[in-house]
Write an enzyme that holds these catalytic residues in place. Structure first.
Site, PDB file in Angstrom:
ATOM      1  N   ASN A   1     -17.254 -10.569   6.305  1.00 45.72           N
ATOM      2  CA  ASN A   1     -18.346  -9.367   7.555  1.00 45.72           C
ATOM      3  C   ASN A   1     -19.856  -9.559   7.037  1.00 45.72           C
ATOM      4  O   ASN A   1     -20.055  -9.593   5.939  1.00 45.72           O
ATOM      5  CB  ASN A   1     -16.671  -7.556   7.469  1.00 45.72           C
ATOM      6  CG  ASN A   1     -16.954  -7.447   6.064  1.00 45.72           C
ATOM      7  OD1 ASN A   1     -17.784  -7.868   5.412  1.00 45.72           O
ATOM      8  ND2 ASN A   1     -16.143  -6.309   5.543  1.00 45.72           N
TER       9      ASN A   1
ATOM     10  N   ASP B   1       0.461  -1.152   0.026  1.00 49.87           N
ATOM     11  CA  ASP B   1       0.096  -0.213  -0.146  1.00 49.87           C
ATOM     12  C   ASP B   1       0.773   1.284   0.131  1.00 49.87           C
ATOM     13  O   ASP B   1       1.933   1.051   1.111  1.00 49.87           O
ATOM     14  CB  ASP B   1      -0.722   0.164   1.130  1.00 49.87           C
ATOM     15  CG  ASP B   1      -1.827  -1.324   1.018  1.00 49.87           C
ATOM     16  OD1 ASP B   1      -2.016  -1.876  -0.188  1.00 49.87           O
ATOM     17  OD2 ASP B   1      -2.467  -1.480   2.270  1.00 49.87           O
TER      18      ASP B   1
ATOM     19  N   GLY C   1      -3.769 -12.273   2.333  1.00 54.55           N
ATOM     20  CA  GLY C   1      -3.801 -12.931   2.732  1.00 54.55           C
ATOM     21  C   GLY C   1      -2.226 -13.193   3.438  1.00 54.55           C
ATOM     22  O   GLY C   1      -1.725 -13.367   4.348  1.00 54.55           O
TER      23      GLY C   1
ATOM     24  N   THR D   1     -18.477 -11.288  10.915  1.00 51.40           N
ATOM     25  CA  THR D   1     -18.350 -10.721  11.523  1.00 51.40           C
ATOM     26  C   THR D   1     -18.925  -9.838  11.481  1.00 51.40           C
ATOM     27  O   THR D   1     -19.198  -8.926  10.238  1.00 51.40           O
ATOM     28  CB  THR D   1     -16.896 -10.479  11.271  1.00 51.40           C
ATOM     29  OG1 THR D   1     -16.617  -9.686   9.966  1.00 51.40           O
ATOM     30  CG2 THR D   1     -15.698 -11.551  11.457  1.00 51.40           C
TER      31      THR D   1
ATOM     32  N   ASP E   1      -9.000  -9.290   9.153  1.00 52.69           N
ATOM     33  CA  ASP E   1      -7.604 -10.023   9.069  1.00 52.69           C
ATOM     34  C   ASP E   1      -6.781 -10.659   9.973  1.00 52.69           C
ATOM     35  O   ASP E   1      -6.252 -11.832  10.152  1.00 52.69           O
ATOM     36  CB  ASP E   1      -6.357  -9.431   8.206  1.00 52.69           C
ATOM     37  CG  ASP E   1      -6.679  -9.119   6.845  1.00 52.69           C
ATOM     38  OD1 ASP E   1      -7.624  -9.388   6.296  1.00 52.69           O
ATOM     39  OD2 ASP E   1      -6.478  -7.729   6.477  1.00 52.69           O
TER      40      ASP E   1
ATOM     41  N   ALA F   1      -7.462  -3.568   9.571  1.00 52.48           N
ATOM     42  CA  ALA F   1      -6.878  -4.686   9.248  1.00 52.48           C
ATOM     43  C   ALA F   1      -7.546  -6.264  10.262  1.00 52.48           C
ATOM     44  O   ALA F   1      -7.195  -7.305  10.745  1.00 52.48           O
ATOM     45  CB  ALA F   1      -5.792  -5.319   9.609  1.00 52.48           C
TER      46      ALA F   1
ATOM     47  N   GLY G   1      -2.170   0.877  12.153  1.00 53.25           N
ATOM     48  CA  GLY G   1      -0.996   0.054  11.750  1.00 53.25           C
ATOM     49  C   GLY G   1      -1.751  -1.538  11.160  1.00 53.25           C
ATOM     50  O   GLY G   1      -2.167  -1.757  11.518  1.00 53.25           O
TER      51      GLY G   1
ATOM     52  N   LYS H   1      -5.489  -0.548  17.566  1.00 52.35           N
ATOM     53  CA  LYS H   1      -4.086   0.308  17.451  1.00 52.35           C
ATOM     54  C   LYS H   1      -3.915   0.410  16.108  1.00 52.35           C
ATOM     55  O   LYS H   1      -4.353  -0.129  15.090  1.00 52.35           O
ATOM     56  CB  LYS H   1      -2.425  -1.340  17.219  1.00 52.35           C
ATOM     57  CG  LYS H   1      -2.867  -1.021  18.471  1.00 52.35           C
ATOM     58  CD  LYS H   1      -1.499  -2.115  19.028  1.00 52.35           C
ATOM     59  CE  LYS H   1      -1.734  -3.727  19.058  1.00 52.35           C
ATOM     60  NZ  LYS H   1      -0.187  -4.107  18.962  1.00 52.35           N
TER      61      LYS H   1
END
Ligand code: ADP
Length: 298
Positions: free
Chosen positions: A173, A2, A30, A209, A241, A238, A276, A274
């Site tokens: 989701n 990204d 992934g 989710t 993930d 994320a 990141g 958090k």
């Protein structure tokens, strides 16, 4: 990879604006899920393709630093690595252009080359940022070998092939579940209807989710909500993930799906608390020290 620029406001068509900052952030569903699973305590190998550009090597070396085995990562010559060009303005609005790059070059034959790796694993965790026929090929190898298959059906394609519903667990989701089923989800009842629909298409278990509302689980035992963990959410990018990676690990370890979803919820919540992506995926130690009683599902 990204490539993220921040700007005071997004440019209009034809306009040029200066960036306030620029970052190269490793991403990809992934890769994020591989890191989440490795940090949750599993031995993880990732199968994928990068290009022969500088980003390819950087993506791989960062994954290795975070504990993911990359010996089954392949390099496509004369091709760029998959990337997303992300502009974010101060209001939080963003615009994204992505380049499929080498992700689109992972073909069924590539996964046949790593058949042994798949067959000797406990779990195969799949996402849809590679060609669907390749996802199907990997799933078939796993199923024939009795390896558990989990599908995070994201991004949702215009039409998901029928055989891809026939997995041990599908974990969309809410908006993905809505896209897959056409059922508008606006609460538990509609989420349950969507889950039931996905179950009827062949998934042995369905986990939808629902961010700060936890996860709706549906299978032969019926529907139940696996409670969320309370956090102060700052960046939910994320979370899904983190959820998928951690769930896969805990399910393999305990054989108890409720418990695994609870562990996934803990990982999703901690990731949401958090900023990141890959480096801030929660570690097993963080998860357990924050919620020592995570196994209590009531
Ligand atoms: P995605 O990132 O794919 O949209 P979700 O936002 O539903 O997925 O997040 C995945 C899981 O992470 C949720 O099921 C939940 O357990 C946890 N989670 C996400 N956001 C929060 C939040 N704000 N508070 C608590 N848990 C969260």
């Amino acid at each position: 990879m990204d490539l993220v620029v921040r700007c005071a406001r997004l440019p209009q068509p034809g306009e040029t604006v200066a960036a306030l900052s620029y970052e190269q952030i490793s991403g990809g569903k992934g890769a994020n899920q591989a890191v989440a699973a490795a940090k949750a305590g599993a031995e993880v190998s990732i199968v994928g393709r990068v290009g022969d550009d500088a980003f390819g090597q950087l993506l791989i070396s960062r994954l290795e630093q975070l504990g993911v085995h990359c010996s089954s990562m392949m390099v496509t010559p004369q091709c760029e690595s998959g990337m997303a060009l992300i502009s974010v303005e101060e209001s939080g609005q963003n615009s994204i252009v992505y380049v499929e790059g080498a992700n689109g070059r992972l073909v069924p034959n590539d996964v046949l080359q790593v058949r042994n790796l798949i067959e000797s694993s406990d779990t195969l965790l799949l996402q849809l940022e590679i060609p669907l026929e390749t996802v199907i090929a990997a799933m078939q190898i796993a199923k024939q070998a009795g390896v558990r298959v989990i599908l995070d059906p994201a991004p949702v394609p215009p039409s998901l092939p029928a055989e891809l519903y026939e997995v041990d667990l599908i974990c969309p989701n809410e908006s993905e579940a809505q896209q897959l089923t056409g059922i508008m989800i606006d609460g538990i009842e509609t989420a349950e209807a969507a889950a039931k629909e996905l179950y009827s298409r062949g998934a042995r278990h369905v986990a939808i989710t629902m961010a700060e509302r936890g996860t709706l689980l549906f299978d032969e035992k019926g529907a139940r909500v696996v409670a969320p963990f309370k956090v102060n959410a700052v960046d939910t990018t994320a979370a899904g993930d983190a959820f998928a990676g951690a769930l896969a690990v805990a399910w393999a370890e305990t054989g108890n799906l409720e418990m695994a979803v609870r562990f996934g919820n803990a990982a999703g919540a901690l990731a949401a608390s958090k900023a990141g992506a890959q480096p801030s995926m929660p570690s097993r130690e963080e998860l357990i020290s924050q919620w020592p009683h995570w196994q209590e599902t009531d």
